[in-house]
Design an enzyme around this catalytic site. Structure first.
Site, PDB file in Angstrom:
ATOM      1  NE  ARG A 113      -0.692   1.137   4.779  1.00  0.00           N
ATOM      2  CZ  ARG A 113      -1.190   1.149   6.009  1.00  0.00           C
ATOM      3  NH1 ARG A 113      -2.278   0.460   6.292  1.00  0.00           N
ATOM      4  NH2 ARG A 113      -0.612   1.855   6.961  1.00  0.00           N
ATOM      5  CB  VAL A 162      11.745  -5.118   6.746  1.00  0.00           C
ATOM      6  CG1 VAL A 162      11.046  -5.027   5.406  1.00  0.00           C
ATOM      7  CG2 VAL A 162      11.158  -4.140   7.757  1.00  0.00           C
ATOM      8  CG  ASN A 208       8.156   1.998   0.696  1.00  0.00           C
ATOM      9  OD1 ASN A 208       8.041   3.226   0.645  1.00  0.00           O
ATOM     10  ND2 ASN A 208       7.128   1.199   0.984  1.00  0.00           N
ATOM     11  CE1 TYR A 249       8.452   7.465  10.105  1.00  0.00           C
ATOM     12  CE2 TYR A 249       8.976   9.800   9.976  1.00  0.00           C
ATOM     13  CZ  TYR A 249       8.565   8.630   9.368  1.00  0.00           C
ATOM     14  OH  TYR A 249       8.282   8.621   8.023  1.00  0.00           O
ATOM     15  CB  THR A 253       0.388   7.143   2.575  1.00  0.00           C
ATOM     16  OG1 THR A 253       1.077   7.563   3.773  1.00  0.00           O
ATOM     17  CG2 THR A 253       1.210   7.497   1.346  1.00  0.00           C
TER      18      THR A 253
HETATM   19  N1  LIG Z   1       3.670   9.388   3.811  1.00  0.00           N
HETATM   20  C1  LIG Z   1       4.581  10.306   4.087  1.00  0.00           C
HETATM   21  O1  LIG Z   1       4.309  11.499   4.133  1.00  0.00           O
HETATM   22  C2  LIG Z   1       6.017   9.888   4.327  1.00  0.00           C
HETATM   23  C3  LIG Z   1       6.944  10.910   4.594  1.00  0.00           C
HETATM   24  C4  LIG Z   1       8.268  10.567   4.825  1.00  0.00           C
HETATM   25  C5  LIG Z   1       8.660   9.249   4.766  1.00  0.00           C
HETATM   26  N2  LIG Z   1       7.751   8.278   4.510  1.00  0.00           N
HETATM   27  C6  LIG Z   1       8.228   6.916   4.488  1.00  0.00           C
HETATM   28  O2  LIG Z   1       7.813   6.261   3.304  1.00  0.00           O
HETATM   29  C7  LIG Z   1       7.672   4.869   3.562  1.00  0.00           C
HETATM   30  C8  LIG Z   1       6.299   4.409   3.124  1.00  0.00           C
HETATM   31  O3  LIG Z   1       5.339   5.111   3.892  1.00  0.00           O
HETATM   32  P1  LIG Z   1       3.801   5.208   3.510  1.00  0.00           P
HETATM   33  O4  LIG Z   1       3.389   6.605   3.795  1.00  0.00           O
HETATM   34  O5  LIG Z   1       3.541   4.626   2.185  1.00  0.00           O
HETATM   35  O6  LIG Z   1       3.179   4.292   4.694  1.00  0.00           O
HETATM   36  P2  LIG Z   1       2.076   3.137   4.681  1.00  0.00           P
HETATM   37  O7  LIG Z   1       1.805   2.842   6.106  1.00  0.00           O
HETATM   38  O8  LIG Z   1       0.923   3.494   3.792  1.00  0.00           O
HETATM   39  O9  LIG Z   1       2.854   1.917   4.002  1.00  0.00           O
HETATM   40  C9  LIG Z   1       3.896   1.265   4.652  1.00  0.00           C
HETATM   41  C10 LIG Z   1       3.890  -0.200   4.247  1.00  0.00           C
HETATM   42  O10 LIG Z   1       4.947  -0.864   4.957  1.00  0.00           O
HETATM   43  C11 LIG Z   1       4.438  -2.083   5.474  1.00  0.00           C
HETATM   44  N3  LIG Z   1       5.185  -2.492   6.655  1.00  0.00           N
HETATM   45  C12 LIG Z   1       5.169  -1.948   7.903  1.00  0.00           C
HETATM   46  N4  LIG Z   1       5.950  -2.627   8.723  1.00  0.00           N
HETATM   47  C13 LIG Z   1       6.500  -3.637   7.995  1.00  0.00           C
HETATM   48  C14 LIG Z   1       7.395  -4.683   8.297  1.00  0.00           C
HETATM   49  N5  LIG Z   1       7.888  -4.841   9.540  1.00  0.00           N
HETATM   50  N6  LIG Z   1       7.758  -5.540   7.316  1.00  0.00           N
HETATM   51  C15 LIG Z   1       7.253  -5.396   6.077  1.00  0.00           C
HETATM   52  N7  LIG Z   1       6.383  -4.429   5.719  1.00  0.00           N
HETATM   53  C16 LIG Z   1       6.006  -3.561   6.678  1.00  0.00           C
HETATM   54  C17 LIG Z   1       2.986  -1.769   5.807  1.00  0.00           C
HETATM   55  O11 LIG Z   1       2.207  -2.951   5.955  1.00  0.00           O
HETATM   56  C18 LIG Z   1       2.578  -0.903   4.635  1.00  0.00           C
HETATM   57  O12 LIG Z   1       2.092  -1.665   3.554  1.00  0.00           O
HETATM   58  C19 LIG Z   1       7.955   4.685   5.053  1.00  0.00           C
HETATM   59  O13 LIG Z   1       9.309   4.306   5.237  1.00  0.00           O
HETATM   60  C20 LIG Z   1       7.707   6.065   5.625  1.00  0.00           C
HETATM   61  O14 LIG Z   1       8.412   6.286   6.825  1.00  0.00           O
HETATM   62  C21 LIG Z   1       6.439   8.576   4.299  1.00  0.00           C
END
Ligand SMILES: NC(=O)c1ccc[n+]([C@@H]2O[C@H](COP(=O)([O-])OP(=O)(O)OC[C@H]3O[C@@H](n4cnc5c(N)ncnc54)[C@H](O)[C@@H]3O)[C@@H](O)[C@H]2O)c1
Length: 251
Positions: free
Chosen positions: A16, A59, A85, A150, A185
């Protein structure tokens, strides 16, 4: 012709959000894709739709990393790209956070990508090189109240990215980081997170140089670039995908 033709990529957290956008874009650009996640149903459905391969994966588990890498090599013959990711966010003031919560965030967001880098070195060497893309954040540059765990994890991701770039360049392996901010997201829109950050989302985003929320595909574009041969001379670098947020005063 796709920008990632003939490449084989492993993407974590692909079921996702931003990871799902990576899976879709990498497939559109011609890559073979294996993606891992804890979310079985969404992972299987996305695999069915896109022709990618889903593996159930935590992971933080070395065994799961070994299985995911083996799946990529056995099914597609090689491994060229890793997109680290998967990530989690817990909004908690230091005084209220438990040690277990701190450790889980560090485990998923920092130890996970480190295990991934370690797991792909040999297959990437065998492929003659590769590209590792680590996901940090704007919180890898500046912290906020409630984001100690975080932010520590995302500062740490910058560190392992630079060290990896130093160690692996001689093997033709490039290591870079992506720094999203404000991407709409389920992670960013989680009510607990929104409440903790205590900003009026809409007003905040309207004040950005690019006055809107980001979308997952904005981040996927940066990942495609770093994965492709267009980025052949980029290693240890950082790409902000934050609508210009960190370009302003105070950062
Ligand atoms: N959305 C934002 O604004 C934003 C900003 C900065 C960084 N990020 C980073 O981008 C990445 C993706 O974030 P997102 O917003 O799509 O979040 P999200 O929660 O929509 O997606 C994260 C995905 O990682 C999976 N996940 C979580 N823990 C896991 C594990 N232990 N093993 C395998 N899979 C696992 C979840 O099931 C999910 O499908 C993350 O690293 C997040 O920190 C996001």
């Amino acid at each position: 012709m796709g920008r990632l033709d003939d490449k084989v990529a492993l993407i974590t957290g692909g079921a996702r959000g931003i990871g799902e956008a990576h899976v879709r874009r990498f497939r559109q650009e011609g890559a073979q894709v294996v993606f891992g996640d804890l979310l079985e149903d969404r992972g299987e459905a996305l695999a069915e739709e896109t022709g990618a391969t889903f593996v159930h994966m935590d992971v933080t588990s070395e065994d799961d990393w070994a299985r995911a890498v083996r799946t990529a090599v056995e099914r597609y013959g090689r491994l060229d790209v890793l997109v680290n990711n998967a990530g989690i966010l817990r909004h908690r003031l230091i005084g209220d956070m438990t040690l277990e919560e701190l450790r889980r965030v560090l485990d998923v967001n920092l130890v996970g990508p480190w295990l991934g880098m370690k797991a792909v070195i040999e297959p990437m060497k065998a492929a003659g090189g590769g590209s590792i893309i680590n996901t940090s954040s704007i919180e890898g540059y500046a912290a906020a109240a409630g984001l100690s765990a975080y932010s520590a994890s995302k500062f740490g991701v910058r560190g392992i990215t630079k060290a990896g770039a130093q160690e692996l360049g001689r093997h033709g392996i490039r290591v870079n980081s992506i720094h999203p901010g404000g991407i709409a997201t389920e992670l960013a829109l989680d009510p607990e997170v929104a409440e903790g950050v205590a900003v009026d989302g809409d007003a905040f985003f309207k004040a950005l140089p690019i006055p809107r929320w980001g979308v997952p595909d904005d981040v996927a574009g940066a990942a495609v670039y770093l994965a492709s041969d267009e980025a052949a001379y980029c290693s240890g670098t950082e790409i902000l995908v934050d609508g210009g947020l960190l370009s302003g005063p105070g950062y």
